[in-house]
Motif scaffolding. Structure first.
Motif, PDB file in Angstrom:
ATOM      1  N   CYS A 192       0.831  -1.210   0.000  1.00  0.00           N
ATOM      2  CA  CYS A 192       0.000   0.000   0.000  1.00  0.00           C
ATOM      3  C   CYS A 192       0.863   1.256   0.000  1.00  0.00           C
ATOM      4  N   ASN A 193       1.985   1.222   0.704  1.00  0.00           N
ATOM      5  CA  ASN A 193       2.903   2.366   0.692  1.00  0.00           C
ATOM      6  C   ASN A 193       3.539   2.553  -0.680  1.00  0.00           C
ATOM      7  N   PHE A 194       3.884   1.458  -1.364  1.00  0.00           N
ATOM      8  CA  PHE A 194       4.400   1.560  -2.732  1.00  0.00           C
ATOM      9  C   PHE A 194       3.349   2.200  -3.637  1.00  0.00           C
ATOM     10  N   PHE A 195       2.089   1.775  -3.471  1.00  0.00           N
ATOM     11  CA  PHE A 195       1.012   2.343  -4.293  1.00  0.00           C
ATOM     12  C   PHE A 195       0.850   3.829  -4.003  1.00  0.00           C
ATOM     13  N   LYS A 196       0.919   4.198  -2.728  1.00  0.00           N
ATOM     14  CA  LYS A 196       0.786   5.603  -2.336  1.00  0.00           C
ATOM     15  C   LYS A 196       1.907   6.442  -2.945  1.00  0.00           C
ATOM     16  N   MET A 197       3.119   5.897  -2.967  1.00  0.00           N
ATOM     17  CA  MET A 197       4.240   6.602  -3.592  1.00  0.00           C
ATOM     18  C   MET A 197       4.000   6.777  -5.088  1.00  0.00           C
ATOM     19  N   ALA A 198       3.526   5.718  -5.741  1.00  0.00           N
ATOM     20  CA  ALA A 198       3.251   5.784  -7.181  1.00  0.00           C
ATOM     21  C   ALA A 198       2.150   6.794  -7.476  1.00  0.00           C
ATOM     22  N   LEU A 199       1.126   6.819  -6.631  1.00  0.00           N
ATOM     23  CA  LEU A 199       0.014   7.757  -6.815  1.00  0.00           C
ATOM     24  C   LEU A 199       0.493   9.198  -6.660  1.00  0.00           C
ATOM     25  N   SER A 200       1.321   9.458  -5.662  1.00  0.00           N
ATOM     26  CA  SER A 200       1.787  10.825  -5.416  1.00  0.00           C
ATOM     27  C   SER A 200       2.695  11.325  -6.535  1.00  0.00           C
ATOM     28  N   ARG A 201       3.332  10.405  -7.268  1.00  0.00           N
ATOM     29  CA  ARG A 201       4.191  10.803  -8.394  1.00  0.00           C
ATOM     30  C   ARG A 201       3.476  10.652  -9.731  1.00  0.00           C
ATOM     31  N   HIS A 202       2.168  10.467  -9.680  1.00  0.00           N
ATOM     32  CA  HIS A 202       1.314  10.372 -10.871  1.00  0.00           C
ATOM     33  C   HIS A 202       1.708   9.215 -11.790  1.00  0.00           C
ATOM     34  N   LEU A 203       2.194   8.122 -11.218  1.00  0.00           N
ATOM     35  CA  LEU A 203       2.594   6.953 -12.006  1.00  0.00           C
ATOM     36  C   LEU A 203       1.441   5.980 -12.216  1.00  0.00           C
ATOM     37  N   THR A 204       0.285   6.259 -11.635  1.00  0.00           N
ATOM     38  CA  THR A 204      -0.873   5.378 -11.802  1.00  0.00           C
ATOM     39  C   THR A 204      -1.748   5.817 -12.971  1.00  0.00           C
ATOM     40  N   ILE A 205      -1.512   7.008 -13.480  1.00  0.00           N
ATOM     41  CA  ILE A 205      -2.346   7.547 -14.554  1.00  0.00           C
ATOM     42  C   ILE A 205      -2.122   6.748 -15.831  1.00  0.00           C
ATOM     43  N   GLY A 206      -3.222   6.310 -16.430  1.00  0.00           N
ATOM     44  CA  GLY A 206      -3.142   5.574 -17.686  1.00  0.00           C
ATOM     45  C   GLY A 206      -2.842   4.102 -17.538  1.00  0.00           C
ATOM     46  N   ARG A 207      -2.750   3.631 -16.317  1.00  0.00           N
ATOM     47  CA  ARG A 207      -2.483   2.213 -16.080  1.00  0.00           C
ATOM     48  C   ARG A 207      -3.689   1.596 -15.390  1.00  0.00           C
TER      49      ARG A 207
END
Length: 197
Positions: free
Chosen positions: A110-125
């Motif tokens: 969940c912390n990895f996901f939170k980091m990815a979300l805060s760096r906008h790495l979840t967009i388009g995936r």
């Protein structure tokens, strides 16, 4: 919308609804404007005597427009980010339980996901692939006996797509992933053969 006319029928009977954030022609029903942002705050009283704000939630962090493409916010003070994190935790928890991973692994993923979300790495995936990649990063950093194929089998998703997202996330988040040795694959093969018999 005083002085405005409908571009479809020419009627000047325009109804503006701040709760929905739109302007509608009452003559033909055409939506003339949507996602109207107003600066004043209005409240309405419900049947139980409580009050709630009318309108749509616009986050201070958003770069223009209402959050959620004009949809009203989900709950009082609950932003889109909070909803995304809650749904991600649910997905990660379900996958980790299926893989028999402990609570510590769920929290790390969940912390990895939170980091990815805060760096906008979840967009388009796809959300399930991003969550699965975070779980696999956790498996690798924690040294569990899970392979990428185990996660793709559990979710019935393409192993190659999952691998690409895993590599992109781990590289962009600068996560030091320990290398996997040959003995790890041998252990996995023996464990699968025992489970099959």
């Amino acid at each position: 919308m005083s002085g405005k006319k409908c571009k479809h029928c020419g009627s000047s009977e325009i109804e503006v609804d701040p709760a929905r954030g739109d302007a509608v022609c009452t003559n033909c029903g055409s939506v003339l404007e949507d996602n109207i942002i107003v600066s004043e705050v209005e409240f309405q009283e419900n049947a139980h005597g409580g009050s709630s704000a009318i309108g749509q939630f616009v986050s201070a962090e958003s770069k223009g427009g209402a959050s959620g493409f004009g949809r009203a916010y989900v709950g009082i003070g609950q932003e889109s980010r909070e909803v995304t994190l809650r749904k991600a935790r649910e997905g990660i928890t379900a996958l980790c339980q299926q893989l028999r991973l402990n609570q510590q692994c769920i929290d790390i993923a969940c912390n990895f996901f939170k980091m990815a979300l805060s760096r906008h790495l979840t967009i388009g995936r796809p959300a399930n692939l991003t969550q699965a990649a975070c779980v696999y990063m956790t498996c690798r950093t924690e040294g569990t006996a899970h392979l990428l194929i185990d996660i793709s089998d559990a979710l019935q998703i393409c192993c190659y797509q999952l691998g690409r997202i895993y590599f992109k996330l781990s590289r962009k988040l600068c996560i030091n992933i320990p290398p996997t040795g040959k003995c790890f694959f041998l252990y996995h093969k023996v464990a699968n053969e025992r489970a099959a018999t």
